[in-house]
Design a protein around this motif. Structure first.
Motif, PDB file in Angstrom:
ATOM      1  N   SER A  40       0.671  -1.218  -0.161  1.00  0.00           N
ATOM      2  CA  SER A  40       0.091   0.038  -0.206  1.00  0.00           C
ATOM      3  C   SER A  40       0.965   1.199   0.081  1.00  0.00           C
ATOM      4  CB  SER A  40      -0.777  -0.059   1.434  1.00  0.00           C
ATOM      5  OG  SER A  40      -0.263   0.020   2.651  1.00  0.00           O
ATOM      6  N   SER A  41       1.799   1.525   0.928  1.00  0.00           N
ATOM      7  CA  SER A  41       3.209   2.916   0.925  1.00  0.00           C
ATOM      8  C   SER A  41       3.987   2.482  -0.908  1.00  0.00           C
ATOM      9  CB  SER A  41       3.857   1.782   2.056  1.00  0.00           C
ATOM     10  OG  SER A  41       3.418   2.261   2.773  1.00  0.00           O
ATOM     11  N   TYR A  42       3.660   1.395  -1.204  1.00  0.00           N
ATOM     12  CA  TYR A  42       4.292   1.454  -2.773  1.00  0.00           C
ATOM     13  C   TYR A  42       3.060   2.313  -3.679  1.00  0.00           C
ATOM     14  CZ  TYR A  42       6.376   0.434  -7.246  1.00  0.00           C
ATOM     15  OH  TYR A  42       7.057   0.403  -8.356  1.00  0.00           O
ATOM     16  N   LEU A  43       1.620   1.537  -3.599  1.00  0.00           N
ATOM     17  CA  LEU A  43       0.835   2.898  -4.277  1.00  0.00           C
ATOM     18  C   LEU A  43       0.747   3.612  -3.969  1.00  0.00           C
ATOM     19  CD1 LEU A  43      -1.259  -0.435  -4.429  1.00  0.00           C
ATOM     20  CD2 LEU A  43       0.110   0.153  -6.059  1.00  0.00           C
ATOM     21  N   GLU A  44       0.913   3.623  -2.879  1.00  0.00           N
ATOM     22  CA  GLU A  44       0.889   5.769  -2.445  1.00  0.00           C
ATOM     23  C   GLU A  44       1.792   6.705  -2.642  1.00  0.00           C
ATOM     24  OE1 GLU A  44      -0.611   5.931   1.550  1.00  0.00           O
ATOM     25  OE2 GLU A  44      -2.282   4.461   0.515  1.00  0.00           O
ATOM     26  N   GLY A  45       3.096   6.011  -2.820  1.00  0.00           N
ATOM     27  CA  GLY A  45       3.995   6.355  -3.453  1.00  0.00           C
ATOM     28  C   GLY A  45       4.985   6.719  -2.221  1.00  0.00           C
ATOM     29  N   GLU A  46       4.995   6.194  -1.614  1.00  0.00           N
ATOM     30  CA  GLU A  46       5.503   6.723   0.141  1.00  0.00           C
ATOM     31  C   GLU A  46       6.506   5.963   0.217  1.00  0.00           C
ATOM     32  OE1 GLU A  46       3.462   6.269   2.817  1.00  0.00           O
ATOM     33  OE2 GLU A  46       1.713   8.299   2.550  1.00  0.00           O
ATOM     34  N   TYR A  47       8.348   6.042  -1.302  1.00  0.00           N
ATOM     35  CA  TYR A  47       9.145   5.457  -1.586  1.00  0.00           C
ATOM     36  C   TYR A  47       9.693   5.557  -0.442  1.00  0.00           C
ATOM     37  CZ  TYR A  47       7.392   5.084  -5.946  1.00  0.00           C
ATOM     38  OH  TYR A  47       5.941   5.162  -7.077  1.00  0.00           O
ATOM     39  N   THR A  49       9.455   5.472   2.442  1.00  0.00           N
ATOM     40  CA  THR A  49       8.214   4.908   3.778  1.00  0.00           C
ATOM     41  C   THR A  49       8.855   2.991   3.785  1.00  0.00           C
ATOM     42  OG1 THR A  49       6.271   6.127   4.338  1.00  0.00           O
ATOM     43  CG2 THR A  49       6.517   3.760   5.010  1.00  0.00           C
TER      44      THR A  49
END
Length: 175
Positions: A40-47, A49
């Motif tokens: 989910s962090s990857y999909l939101e672009g929070e690299y 994290t």
């Protein structure tokens, strides 16, 4: 470290670790949770994290790998020890190890299991290209080669030559 049933396996193999199952279950659950959070962090672009979560994932997977490897090594050591127990010879040539132990790469597995402390009372002798078995009632001598300084383990009553440089052992008379 000795074992009452089989002289070739160590306590490390026999010892039951009650917490291992709980550790694997908890770490597995946390690893799955971390994978879902990382996705989910990857999909939101929070690299940034994602990187931290991948480090956490590695920390949760590491105990699972270690416990699994310990179980695998213990099973291999038990199998090898059971195959060696009925043998009467105290020396098994390398070329016969495969058929005696019915393993692929038996020498590599033996070196690994002896080195990691899963097998005992045996020694890989490179000079004679054989596996030396030490029955518990027999004794071996530890000695250091005067020529190269290598540590050697040889059965009492056998001519002693260094396993590394081939120099004969000379006993010193102490006054």
């Amino acid at each position: 470290m000795t074992n009452n049933h089989n002289p070739y396996i160590t306590e490390k193999v026999v010892m039951k670790r009650k917490r291992n199952t709980a550790i694997v279950i908890i770490c597995g659950f946390l690893a799955i949770s971390t994978i879902l959070a990382t996705h989910s962090s990857y999909l939101e672009g929070e690299y940034d994290t994602v990187i931290i979560e991948l480090i956490l994932l590695a920390l949760f997977v590491l105990p699972i790998i270690r416990i699994s490897l310990h179980k695998y090594y213990s099973i291999c050591a038990k199998r090898i020890a059971e195959d060696l127990l009925p043998l009467t010879d105290d020396r098994i040539p390398f070329h016969k190890l495969g058929e005696t132990l019915s393993l692929k790469n038996p020498l590599l597995k033996l070196k690994r299991l002896i080195g990691k402390g899963y097998l005992q009372n045996m020694h890989i002798d490179q000079k004679t290209t054989s596996l030396l078995l030490n029955k518990p009632n027999e004794s071996y001598i530890d000695w250091v080669c005067d020529g190269c300084g290598a540590k050697n383990l040889i059965k009492k009553g056998v001519k002693m030559y260094c396993n590394y440089c081939g120099q004969p052992h000379v006993e010193r008379i102490q006054k």
